[in-house]
Design a protein around this motif. Structure first.
Motif, short mmCIF file in Angstrom:
data_model
loop_
_atom_site.label_atom_id
_atom_site.label_comp_id
_atom_site.label_asym_id
_atom_site.label_seq_id
_atom_site.Cartn_x
_atom_site.Cartn_y
_atom_site.Cartn_z
N GLY A 2 0.81 -1.21 0.00
CA GLY A 2 0.00 0.00 0.00
C GLY A 2 0.84 1.26 0.00
O GLY A 2 0.54 2.22 -0.71
N VAL A 3 1.91 1.26 0.80
CA VAL A 3 2.79 2.43 0.84
C VAL A 3 3.45 2.64 -0.51
O VAL A 3 3.55 3.78 -0.99
N GLY A 58 9.14 -0.32 -3.08
CA GLY A 58 8.18 -0.87 -2.12
C GLY A 58 7.32 -1.96 -2.72
O GLY A 58 7.08 -3.00 -2.09
N LEU A 59 6.84 -1.74 -3.94
CA LEU A 59 6.03 -2.78 -4.60
C LEU A 59 6.84 -4.05 -4.80
O LEU A 59 6.36 -5.15 -4.57
N THR A 60 8.08 -3.89 -5.23
CA THR A 60 8.94 -5.04 -5.48
C THR A 60 9.24 -5.78 -4.18
O THR A 60 9.14 -7.01 -4.12
N MET A 61 9.60 -5.03 -3.14
CA MET A 61 10.00 -5.66 -1.88
C MET A 61 8.82 -6.23 -1.10
O MET A 61 9.00 -7.08 -0.22
N PHE A 71 11.71 -2.83 3.59
CA PHE A 71 11.34 -1.62 2.86
C PHE A 71 10.80 -0.56 3.82
O PHE A 71 11.22 0.60 3.75
N LEU A 72 9.87 -0.94 4.68
CA LEU A 72 9.28 0.04 5.60
C LEU A 72 10.34 0.65 6.52
O LEU A 72 10.37 1.86 6.71
N MET A 73 11.19 -0.19 7.07
CA MET A 73 12.20 0.33 7.99
C MET A 73 13.25 1.16 7.24
O MET A 73 13.60 2.26 7.68
N GLY A 74 13.73 0.68 6.13
CA GLY A 74 14.76 1.39 5.38
C GLY A 74 14.24 2.70 4.80
O GLY A 74 14.87 3.75 4.93
N VAL A 114 6.19 6.72 10.98
CA VAL A 114 5.11 5.74 10.81
C VAL A 114 5.62 4.51 10.06
O VAL A 114 5.35 3.37 10.45
N MET A 115 6.38 4.73 8.98
CA MET A 115 6.89 3.59 8.21
C MET A 115 7.87 2.75 9.02
O MET A 115 7.77 1.52 9.04
N ALA A 116 8.82 3.39 9.68
CA ALA A 116 9.79 2.64 10.49
C ALA A 116 9.08 1.92 11.64
O ALA A 116 9.41 0.77 11.96
N GLY A 117 8.10 2.58 12.22
CA GLY A 117 7.33 1.94 13.29
C GLY A 117 6.56 0.73 12.80
O GLY A 117 6.52 -0.31 13.47
N ALA A 118 5.96 0.84 11.63
CA ALA A 118 5.23 -0.30 11.05
C ALA A 118 6.19 -1.44 10.75
O ALA A 118 5.88 -2.61 10.98
N GLY A 119 7.36 -1.12 10.24
CA GLY A 119 8.37 -2.15 10.00
C GLY A 119 8.81 -2.83 11.28
O GLY A 119 8.98 -4.05 11.33
N TRP A 120 8.97 -2.04 12.33
CA TRP A 120 9.35 -2.60 13.62
C TRP A 120 8.25 -3.52 14.14
O TRP A 120 8.54 -4.61 14.67
#
Length: 139
Positions: A2-3, A58-61, A71-74, A114-120
């Motif tokens: 989605g991201v 993001g789509l690829t990963m 992807f989210l964390m990076g 938000v992205m890094a938190g979601a990855g965590w």
């Protein structure tokens, strides 16, 4: 996933007159690009291309849970770094090569957190899934 889709859409919309105001002032890079996405966020062609590239990544990963987490964390950390860089160099500095304004900097900071938190959060669940699979016979 989605991201990645959202970032691709934002990157494309940054090239569309009307959605991007002051379109005639859109430059490839630098603080001289005065085009505004949604009349709030300063954009340049380079920034739109960067958004497209991050979205495509993001789509690829997102094909695997580990890839999506990475992807989210990076990318989250990348957005935080870009935000801090934008705050440090300032809006009118020649070093503002992506054409970031204050709204961009705050949006990137929030997105990054938000992205890094979601990855965590995904990391926590991935570890639980691995433990569950390894303790289940036949898996």
């Amino acid at each position: 996933m989605g991201v990645g889709i959202v970032l691709i859409v934002v990157g494309i919309l940054g090239f569309i007159p009307g959605i991007t105001t002051n379109y005639s002032e859109l430059r490839f890079f630098g603080p001289d690009s005065k085009a505004l996405f949604l009349n709030l966020f300063q954009v340049s062609m380079l920034l739109n291309i960067v958004q497209l590239a991050i979205g495509a990544t993001g789509l690829t990963m997102s094909r695997t849970a580990v890839g999506a987490r990475n992807f989210l964390m990076g990318s989250g950390l990348l957005y935080i770094v870009l935000s801090i860089y934008g705050f440090i160099v300032g809006v009118n500095s020649a070093a503002n090569f992506l054409s970031l304004n204050t709204m961009d900097n705050w949006a990137f900071m929030v997105m990054g957190i938000v992205m890094a938190g979601a990855g965590w959060l995904m990391t926590r669940h991935l570890e639980e899934d691995v433990k569950t699979r390894s303790s289940t016979p036949g898996t």
